[in-house]
Design a protein around this motif. Structure first.
Motif, PDB file in Angstrom:
ATOM      1  N   ARG A 113       0.732  -1.161  -0.251  1.00  0.00           N
ATOM      2  CA  ARG A 113       0.094  -0.024   0.148  1.00  0.00           C
ATOM      3  C   ARG A 113       0.268   1.219   0.050  1.00  0.00           C
ATOM      4  O   ARG A 113       0.551   2.212  -0.527  1.00  0.00           O
ATOM      5  N   HIS A 114       2.259   0.883   0.907  1.00  0.00           N
ATOM      6  CA  HIS A 114       2.760   1.893   0.631  1.00  0.00           C
ATOM      7  C   HIS A 114       3.599   2.478  -0.005  1.00  0.00           C
ATOM      8  O   HIS A 114       4.850   2.670  -0.187  1.00  0.00           O
ATOM      9  N   GLY A 115       3.599   1.568  -1.430  1.00  0.00           N
ATOM     10  CA  GLY A 115       4.741   1.600  -2.471  1.00  0.00           C
ATOM     11  C   GLY A 115       6.207   0.327  -3.001  1.00  0.00           C
ATOM     12  O   GLY A 115       6.628   0.557  -3.917  1.00  0.00           O
ATOM     13  N   PHE A 116       5.682  -0.301  -1.563  1.00  0.00           N
ATOM     14  CA  PHE A 116       7.199  -1.468  -1.801  1.00  0.00           C
ATOM     15  C   PHE A 116       6.589  -2.464  -3.093  1.00  0.00           C
ATOM     16  O   PHE A 116       5.423  -2.727  -2.674  1.00  0.00           O
ATOM     17  N   ILE A 117       7.777  -3.048  -3.114  1.00  0.00           N
ATOM     18  CA  ILE A 117       7.177  -4.291  -4.614  1.00  0.00           C
ATOM     19  C   ILE A 117       8.332  -5.187  -4.101  1.00  0.00           C
ATOM     20  O   ILE A 117       9.414  -5.213  -4.079  1.00  0.00           O
ATOM     21  N   ALA A 118       7.640  -6.331  -4.072  1.00  0.00           N
ATOM     22  CA  ALA A 118       8.383  -7.368  -3.885  1.00  0.00           C
ATOM     23  C   ALA A 118       9.255  -8.036  -4.926  1.00  0.00           C
ATOM     24  O   ALA A 118       9.008  -8.015  -6.025  1.00  0.00           O
ATOM     25  N   VAL A 119      10.114  -8.151  -4.447  1.00  0.00           N
ATOM     26  CA  VAL A 119      11.182  -8.305  -5.514  1.00  0.00           C
ATOM     27  C   VAL A 119      11.976 -10.103  -5.869  1.00  0.00           C
ATOM     28  O   VAL A 119      13.077 -10.628  -6.153  1.00  0.00           O
ATOM     29  N   GLU A 120      12.176 -10.136  -3.896  1.00  0.00           N
ATOM     30  CA  GLU A 120      12.169 -11.410  -3.602  1.00  0.00           C
ATOM     31  C   GLU A 120      11.261 -12.365  -2.919  1.00  0.00           C
ATOM     32  O   GLU A 120      11.886 -11.852  -1.839  1.00  0.00           O
ATOM     33  N   ARG A 121      11.988 -13.779  -2.992  1.00  0.00           N
ATOM     34  CA  ARG A 121      11.379 -14.488  -2.223  1.00  0.00           C
ATOM     35  C   ARG A 121      12.114 -15.600  -1.912  1.00  0.00           C
ATOM     36  O   ARG A 121      12.401 -15.783  -2.772  1.00  0.00           O
ATOM     37  N   THR A 122      12.702 -16.165  -0.561  1.00  0.00           N
ATOM     38  CA  THR A 122      13.345 -17.486  -0.222  1.00  0.00           C
ATOM     39  C   THR A 122      13.107 -18.208   0.361  1.00  0.00           C
ATOM     40  O   THR A 122      12.096 -17.715   1.676  1.00  0.00           O
ATOM     41  N   ASP A 123      13.685 -18.920   0.546  1.00  0.00           N
ATOM     42  CA  ASP A 123      13.320 -20.176   1.689  1.00  0.00           C
ATOM     43  C   ASP A 123      13.509 -19.886   3.132  1.00  0.00           C
ATOM     44  O   ASP A 123      13.124 -20.802   4.170  1.00  0.00           O
ATOM     45  N   GLY A 124      13.711 -18.896   3.609  1.00  0.00           N
ATOM     46  CA  GLY A 124      13.853 -18.422   4.999  1.00  0.00           C
ATOM     47  C   GLY A 124      15.782 -19.251   5.511  1.00  0.00           C
ATOM     48  O   GLY A 124      15.980 -18.951   6.656  1.00  0.00           O
ATOM     49  N   LEU A 125      16.405 -19.454   5.077  1.00  0.00           N
ATOM     50  CA  LEU A 125      17.339 -20.335   5.033  1.00  0.00           C
ATOM     51  C   LEU A 125      18.646 -19.299   5.778  1.00  0.00           C
ATOM     52  O   LEU A 125      19.957 -19.654   6.787  1.00  0.00           O
ATOM     53  N   ARG A 126      18.281 -17.733   5.316  1.00  0.00           N
ATOM     54  CA  ARG A 126      19.559 -17.262   5.517  1.00  0.00           C
ATOM     55  C   ARG A 126      18.618 -16.103   6.294  1.00  0.00           C
ATOM     56  O   ARG A 126      19.954 -15.171   7.493  1.00  0.00           O
ATOM     57  N   ASN A 127      17.691 -16.003   7.560  1.00  0.00           N
ATOM     58  CA  ASN A 127      17.579 -14.954   8.270  1.00  0.00           C
ATOM     59  C   ASN A 127      17.466 -16.306   9.667  1.00  0.00           C
ATOM     60  O   ASN A 127      17.633 -17.852   9.767  1.00  0.00           O
ATOM     61  N   GLU A 128      17.681 -16.028  10.829  1.00  0.00           N
ATOM     62  CA  GLU A 128      17.871 -16.383  12.022  1.00  0.00           C
ATOM     63  C   GLU A 128      16.766 -17.265  12.360  1.00  0.00           C
ATOM     64  O   GLU A 128      16.691 -18.685  12.849  1.00  0.00           O
ATOM     65  N   GLU A 129      15.560 -17.575  12.277  1.00  0.00           N
ATOM     66  CA  GLU A 129      14.448 -17.494  12.541  1.00  0.00           C
ATOM     67  C   GLU A 129      14.018 -19.365  11.429  1.00  0.00           C
ATOM     68  O   GLU A 129      13.055 -19.655  11.784  1.00  0.00           O
ATOM     69  N   HIS A 130      14.908 -18.736  10.351  1.00  0.00           N
ATOM     70  CA  HIS A 130      14.768 -20.097   9.114  1.00  0.00           C
ATOM     71  C   HIS A 130      13.242 -19.852   8.554  1.00  0.00           C
ATOM     72  O   HIS A 130      13.009 -21.140   8.797  1.00  0.00           O
ATOM     73  N   GLU A 131      12.702 -19.121   8.450  1.00  0.00           N
ATOM     74  CA  GLU A 131      11.025 -18.548   8.477  1.00  0.00           C
ATOM     75  C   GLU A 131      11.434 -18.144   6.822  1.00  0.00           C
ATOM     76  O   GLU A 131      11.910 -17.194   6.051  1.00  0.00           O
ATOM     77  N   PRO A 132      10.049 -19.040   5.920  1.00  0.00           N
ATOM     78  CA  PRO A 132      10.759 -18.051   4.348  1.00  0.00           C
ATOM     79  C   PRO A 132      10.063 -16.366   4.605  1.00  0.00           C
ATOM     80  O   PRO A 132       9.030 -16.014   5.671  1.00  0.00           O
ATOM     81  N   ASP A 133      11.075 -15.809   3.761  1.00  0.00           N
ATOM     82  CA  ASP A 133      10.587 -14.074   3.723  1.00  0.00           C
ATOM     83  C   ASP A 133      10.688 -13.845   2.300  1.00  0.00           C
ATOM     84  O   ASP A 133      10.812 -14.512   1.617  1.00  0.00           O
ATOM     85  N   VAL A 134      10.807 -12.839   2.525  1.00  0.00           N
ATOM     86  CA  VAL A 134      10.247 -12.084   1.336  1.00  0.00           C
ATOM     87  C   VAL A 134      11.205 -10.564   1.002  1.00  0.00           C
ATOM     88  O   VAL A 134      10.507 -10.139   2.749  1.00  0.00           O
ATOM     89  N   ARG A 135      11.422 -10.059   0.473  1.00  0.00           N
ATOM     90  CA  ARG A 135      12.708  -8.675   0.117  1.00  0.00           C
ATOM     91  C   ARG A 135      11.578  -7.335  -0.891  1.00  0.00           C
ATOM     92  O   ARG A 135      11.392  -7.886  -1.650  1.00  0.00           O
ATOM     93  N   TYR A 136      11.271  -6.547  -0.119  1.00  0.00           N
ATOM     94  CA  TYR A 136      10.848  -5.426  -0.574  1.00  0.00           C
ATOM     95  C   TYR A 136      11.921  -3.921  -0.798  1.00  0.00           C
ATOM     96  O   TYR A 136      12.562  -4.640  -0.312  1.00  0.00           O
ATOM     97  N   VAL A 137      11.160  -3.374  -1.733  1.00  0.00           N
ATOM     98  CA  VAL A 137      12.062  -2.350  -2.268  1.00  0.00           C
ATOM     99  C   VAL A 137      10.933  -1.076  -2.708  1.00  0.00           C
ATOM    100  O   VAL A 137      10.337  -1.287  -3.064  1.00  0.00           O
ATOM    101  N   TRP A 138      11.427   0.410  -2.178  1.00  0.00           N
ATOM    102  CA  TRP A 138      10.863   0.967  -2.250  1.00  0.00           C
ATOM    103  C   TRP A 138      11.371   2.422  -3.839  1.00  0.00           C
ATOM    104  O   TRP A 138      12.476   2.922  -2.711  1.00  0.00           O
ATOM    105  N   ARG A 139      11.001   2.568  -4.398  1.00  0.00           N
ATOM    106  CA  ARG A 139      11.962   3.578  -5.117  1.00  0.00           C
ATOM    107  C   ARG A 139      11.144   4.987  -5.036  1.00  0.00           C
ATOM    108  O   ARG A 139       9.599   4.302  -5.717  1.00  0.00           O
ATOM    109  N   PRO A 140      11.731   6.235  -4.935  1.00  0.00           N
ATOM    110  CA  PRO A 140      10.804   7.394  -5.325  1.00  0.00           C
ATOM    111  C   PRO A 140      10.355   7.174  -7.092  1.00  0.00           C
ATOM    112  O   PRO A 140      10.715   6.976  -7.342  1.00  0.00           O
ATOM    113  N   GLN A 141       9.430   8.351  -6.966  1.00  0.00           N
ATOM    114  CA  GLN A 141       8.622   8.088  -8.631  1.00  0.00           C
ATOM    115  C   GLN A 141       9.153   9.211  -9.551  1.00  0.00           C
ATOM    116  O   GLN A 141       9.973  10.365  -8.258  1.00  0.00           O
ATOM    117  N   GLY A 142       9.666   8.786 -10.465  1.00  0.00           N
ATOM    118  CA  GLY A 142      10.406  10.831 -10.539  1.00  0.00           C
ATOM    119  C   GLY A 142      11.213  10.065 -11.871  1.00  0.00           C
ATOM    120  O   GLY A 142      11.577  10.466 -12.780  1.00  0.00           O
TER     121      GLY A 142
END
Length: 142
Positions: A113-142
């Motif tokens: 809703r705040h303009g972030f876009i999902a760019v990557e999903r992982t299986d969670g093996l790289r985070n301490e909780e070992h929980e699948p996660d998703v990477r979001y990015v926001w870039r200004p319009q212009g």
């Protein structure tokens, strides 16, 4: 430990447990409190929203990363998160990135809703909780 760090850690713990009841905390409460006092507050840019003398919400920025955005559960759905993400964008006008857990649908909808876009999903093996996660990015319009 400074009172802001202690209050931030308490808010973080309450919010994490309420929002993510199925996610195993990688560290105990004491370790989380120590992390806020020895790492988060001294090393990162932190913003807090205070209401009634306690931390209602917290925002933690590390360079171009929105590291933490947590609200006390009593403040969910009241516009405080909108204000904190607006602050993050104001502080980082060139863009932001963040990670959130895939099981956290409300957070994903919030960031989208705040303009972030999902760019990557992982299986969670790289985070301490070992929980699948998703990477979001926001870039200004212009």
């Amino acid at each position: 430990m400074g009172s802001d760090a202690a209050d931030m850690a308490g808010t973080w713990l309450r919010s994490f447990r309420a929002a993510l009841p199925t996610v195993h905390l990688a560290h105990g409460d004491g370790d989380v409190r120590d992390w806020f006092s020895s790492v988060v507050v001294p090393r990162y840019e932190t913003w807090i929203a205070v209401a009634g003398g306690s931390v209602a919400g917290l925002l933690v920025l590390d360079g171009g990363e929105l590291e933490q955005l947590y609200l006390d559960p009593s403040w969910w759905g009241r516009g405080l998160g909108d204000r904190l993400v607006a602050r993050a964008k104001q502080q980082r006008p060139d863009g932001l990135g963040l990670w959130t857990f895939q099981v956290n649908g409300p957070a994903q909808r919030f960031y989208e809703r705040h303009g972030f876009i999902a760019v990557e999903r992982t299986d969670g093996l790289r985070n301490e909780e070992h929980e699948p996660d998703v990477r979001y990015v926001w870039r200004p319009q212009g």
